[in-house]
Design an enzyme around this catalytic site. Sequence first.
Site, PDB file in Angstrom:
ATOM      1  N   ASP A 135      70.262  69.383  16.351  1.00 12.45           N
ATOM      2  CA  ASP A 135      69.816  69.490  17.415  1.00 12.45           C
ATOM      3  C   ASP A 135      69.925  68.323  18.452  1.00 12.45           C
ATOM      4  O   ASP A 135      69.278  67.185  18.186  1.00 12.45           O
ATOM      5  CB  ASP A 135      68.512  70.220  17.551  1.00 12.45           C
ATOM      6  CG  ASP A 135      67.783  70.477  18.870  1.00 12.45           C
ATOM      7  OD1 ASP A 135      68.295  71.504  19.643  1.00 12.45           O
ATOM      8  OD2 ASP A 135      66.695  69.981  19.197  1.00 12.45           O
ATOM      9  N   GLU A 164      75.165  69.423  18.065  1.00 13.52           N
ATOM     10  CA  GLU A 164      74.974  69.929  19.503  1.00 13.52           C
ATOM     11  C   GLU A 164      75.227  68.657  20.331  1.00 13.52           C
ATOM     12  O   GLU A 164      74.285  67.681  20.551  1.00 13.52           O
ATOM     13  CB  GLU A 164      73.525  70.404  19.646  1.00 13.52           C
ATOM     14  CG  GLU A 164      73.388  71.177  21.182  1.00 13.52           C
ATOM     15  CD  GLU A 164      71.899  71.703  21.361  1.00 13.52           C
ATOM     16  OE1 GLU A 164      71.807  72.539  22.000  1.00 13.52           O
ATOM     17  OE2 GLU A 164      70.891  70.867  20.553  1.00 13.52           O
TER      18      GLU A 164
END
Length: 723
Positions: A354, A390
């Site tokens: 993330d 990401e």
Amino acid sequence: MKSSDNDIPITAVWPGKPYPRGATWDGQGVNFALFSENAEKVELAIFDDTGRRERQRVTMRERTDHVWHCYLPEARPGVAYGYYVHGPYKPEEGHRFNPHKLLVDPYAKDFVGELRWNDALYGYTVGHKKEDLSFDRRDSAPYTPKCRVLEAAFTWGEDRRPEIPWHDMVIYELHVRGFSMLNPQVPEPLRGTYAGLGSAPSINYLKRLGVTTVELLPVHSFLNDRYLAEKGLQNYWGYNTLGFFAPEMRYSHSRKVKEFKTMIRSLHSAGIEVILDVVYNHTCEGNQFGPTLSLRGIDNAAYYMLSEQNRRYYADFTGCGNTLNLMHPRVLQMVMDSLRYWVEEMHVDGFRFDLASALARERGRVEHLGGFFDVIRQDPTLNQVKLIAEPWDLGHGGYQVGNFPLGWAEWNDRYRDGMRAYWKGDGGLIGEFATRLTGSSDLYGRSGKRPHASVNFITAHDGFTLHDLVSYNDKHNEANGEDNRDGNNHNLSWNCGVEGPTDDAAVNELRERQKRNMLATLLLSQGVPMLLAGDELGHTQHGNNNAYCQDNEISWLDWSPAPERHALHQFVQKLIALRCSHPTFRRRDFFEGRSLLGSRLKDVLWLKPDGSEMGAAEWEHEHARCLGVYLAGAGLDDVSRHGEPLQDDDFLILFNAHENEIAFHMPPIEGEAWTVQIDTVHPRGEAPPTPHGRGEPYALQGRSLVVLSRPMHAPALPPPSPE
């Protein structure tokens, strides 16, 4: 009632060792080790098995290289514990020690009890005029979850990682709780748990669908935000980490860590990989007004990036109040130890990071070859698993799509936006569409990467579901309690003429076709496709594009039978089977646009509706929304894993984002007639098997996609040159 071994008072305290960190049972006793560079004193608090009553406190007198440690020969697995850490409380200098706050071990592998929100959890006095510069002396132990010493033994048997090649992957992004919570085929006590995901009905469903890899939304132990709890909501997604080593117990039916391991073993036995969505960019402690639960009280100045202008404040590149300081070697070591733990002890197959750009920041700037990436690249365990970024964060310079190092794949939002905009009907996009369809070589080819570096997706947990993408022009997040201010306003969605549910048959038919168009595009593109769980079932969140706090039917998959759901599910099965059966859609290398064997035929050929090859000028037409691509089976130039040359059929894919029907002529290329494999006009993609010869028109309906195939046409070798 029989007393536990852990009721026996601790009378012996040995020096212990500084490594491994955390609480480690060695079969005879437990070693405790905690890093704190700036602490002046560390106390280990021992609790009863329930975590409610403190039994005794041990001062950790040994300190090696800023690691405080001791060994308790009388301690056993199951003992509950936490830390009280003494040191300066000088927020303006970055120090927030408060010896009245019970702190969670960053290396805790299990927890007992749950956090109960109370003002005593804060290092400062909530409501004081000096704000976080004030000091709170209440004991937070009654409200804090306790760490628990874990017995790690588990019988893995013959468990082996599936080790699916990147180019063969089909990722399915799911939430452990939401996936099985409403599935009537899963035994009711197991629904919404690791055991539910690892159950036979769940695994059989995944196998029949054809996915190779599940990507789990965060399963690291996390907290429910206070502001959500006060509104009666839950942090559902889990991007609010408390412990980087402990699985979230809310997803465990048995409340035991081994349930997670059993799930992994069951999925592996079915040949399915498990990738974890992990959050190492920030923690649940938030900004200067957040609670003191772990790292903040252990050593705030070491664990977090602090503002260079005023160390009272945090450098926030995550939008969550803080950013972990991976420039500090002990913090970097903690992250690496956590990753290795999940691979070596929990047997996961990889990670999706993330806001991965935050992990690359050094002194505020993104460094592509910074310490984090250097360490992973040389680590013999981690450089063998799947690593997906990401590739952005919320700070300046954080958008780094295409820039992550070799060995990494990336979520490709350029793919998402390009495909959404094209099927929405926006003009001037066929060049962008073609580039994304063929693997985004502009982003990944220049650095020596392959198409699988692009993880292609049209929907993900963050945003509209596929059904909502074609049903809503605007977000409808009122249920989140933020007056619809949260969530992205730029969705590139189109409601097909009516906002939300409708009885208009024509609108509903168009919506189903648009879903089929985007699913077919996704699964036939070069790169690694990622499906959002439930898209194949027509799952709707009723227009909510930020359902992070909706632990209810808004987020849980609806498994109730419906004809349109069944048809869409069968369509996705057909697409995945087509992709897996034909290496043309799973190329390991980019197309080159080169001629085959000296002929005029190329490995990829872009076509106009009249069947002729597109020229440079056609790519620039604002009005153009229809094109075709010829994929030559003879242009594979690849081998199987056993070294055998790969061959495949020729494929022709026709795309029409116009509203009107277009007569698309078969290209004038020698070979057998074309047979339709998929036409998205039909609910299951089925189409009459009528052959279509060279130059013949195909009635390509408005807003549709068609896949045709024929046996490979091997171009003739050029005549030999005269001697």
